[in-house]
Design a protein around this motif. Sequence first.
Motif, PDB file in Angstrom:
ATOM      1  N   ALA A 104       0.825  -1.209   0.000  1.00 41.43           N
ATOM      2  CA  ALA A 104       0.000   0.000   0.000  1.00 41.43           C
ATOM      3  C   ALA A 104       0.862   1.264   0.000  1.00 41.43           C
ATOM      4  N   LYS A 105       1.953   1.245   0.765  1.00 41.83           N
ATOM      5  CA  LYS A 105       2.826   2.411   0.840  1.00 41.83           C
ATOM      6  C   LYS A 105       3.669   2.595  -0.418  1.00 41.83           C
ATOM      7  N   SER A 106       3.811   1.512  -1.182  1.00 41.02           N
ATOM      8  CA  SER A 106       4.641   1.585  -2.386  1.00 41.02           C
ATOM      9  C   SER A 106       3.884   2.091  -3.613  1.00 41.02           C
ATOM     10  N   VAL A 107       2.550   2.091  -3.525  1.00 38.41           N
ATOM     11  CA  VAL A 107       1.732   2.466  -4.687  1.00 38.41           C
ATOM     12  C   VAL A 107       1.669   3.985  -4.823  1.00 38.41           C
ATOM     13  N   GLU A 108       1.884   4.450  -6.028  1.00 40.01           N
ATOM     14  CA  GLU A 108       1.742   5.884  -6.306  1.00 40.01           C
ATOM     15  C   GLU A 108       0.312   6.135  -6.762  1.00 40.01           C
ATOM     16  N   LEU A 109      -0.466   6.786  -5.916  1.00 39.90           N
ATOM     17  CA  LEU A 109      -1.879   7.014  -6.216  1.00 39.90           C
ATOM     18  C   LEU A 109      -2.044   8.151  -7.217  1.00 39.90           C
ATOM     19  N   SER A 172      -2.816   6.305   3.520  1.00 39.27           N
ATOM     20  CA  SER A 172      -2.091   6.427   2.249  1.00 39.27           C
ATOM     21  C   SER A 172      -2.920   7.097   1.161  1.00 39.27           C
ATOM     22  N   GLY A 173      -4.200   7.314   1.433  1.00 36.12           N
ATOM     23  CA  GLY A 173      -5.039   8.034   0.475  1.00 36.12           C
ATOM     24  C   GLY A 173      -5.979   7.167  -0.353  1.00 36.12           C
ATOM     25  N   PHE A 174      -6.060   5.888  -0.070  1.00 36.22           N
ATOM     26  CA  PHE A 174      -6.987   5.012  -0.791  1.00 36.22           C
ATOM     27  C   PHE A 174      -8.427   5.308  -0.405  1.00 36.22           C
ATOM     28  N   LYS A 175      -9.333   5.116  -1.344  1.00 36.09           N
ATOM     29  CA  LYS A 175     -10.740   4.959  -1.006  1.00 36.09           C
ATOM     30  C   LYS A 175     -10.897   3.549  -0.445  1.00 36.09           C
ATOM     31  N   VAL A 176     -11.689   3.384   0.588  1.00 37.05           N
ATOM     32  CA  VAL A 176     -11.890   2.071   1.189  1.00 37.05           C
ATOM     33  C   VAL A 176     -13.339   1.637   0.992  1.00 37.05           C
TER      34      VAL A 176
END
Length: 266
Positions: A104-109, A172-176
């Motif tokens: 999750a921390k590695s993904v560039e949103l 991290s900024g994801f929609k959940v």
Amino acid sequence: MAFLRFFLLFSLLSLAFSYETLNSHHLPRPLILEYQENIENQFKEFDEELKLQCTSWRFAVEANNLSPWKTIPQECADYVKDYIKGRAYTIDIQRVSKEAGVYAKSVELSGDGKDVWVFDVDETLLSNLPYYAEHGYGLEVFDPVEFDKWVEKAMAPAIEPSLKLYEEVLGSGFKVFLLTGRSERQREITVGNLNNAGFQNWDKLILRAAEDHGKLATIYKSEKRNEMVKEGYRILGNSGDQWSDLLGSSTANRSFKLPNPMYYIP
């Protein structure tokens, strides 16, 4: 009198030793000891073999190599109980959550609010172990009526490593999106249970509507993910304890399977 007792005791002992010498091939006591030792070794070998067989069965469950099953094997009841209640289950969940968090921390949103992480609820965010402890940890055939009674109590505790991952994903900024096989009529109870367990600020909670009842979980959850994709969402992560949470169509870029040897949902 004392001398007489001593003499009789000495005579008896002499006779006993003489008998053992003359009949040493009988050796009743060493034979009994040897027999007991062999039995103990056999029990140890049996226990080790049973543990290996049950570990192999659990591995097959997690690898999705088994045909659909309704209950755990009778002979593995104690094994599954010990696994679930012991350190191994906790360590396995921690491992999954840690790896998911690293991803999750590695993904560039993208920053457009369309990057989604999907979570299942039961045995993924909330633990139903108090219920399954009363039902043989999967030894009994699943009873939806009894399980619904447990759900209505809204007492399922958080799976702590999953709660940590959940917060990291939100941070991290994801929609959940929460995608559960629970019924729409259980929405209020489910929301209350999730909130009380520490889960907050999700974007969508998707439950089975009337038209979804009777569908296999793989089909139902695929359909809901298809709808997400049609709405422009990108499903970058997905966490679930069943393969039916993860497989099908519109799958995530990365899926993370939590261990669950207690039950199987197709």
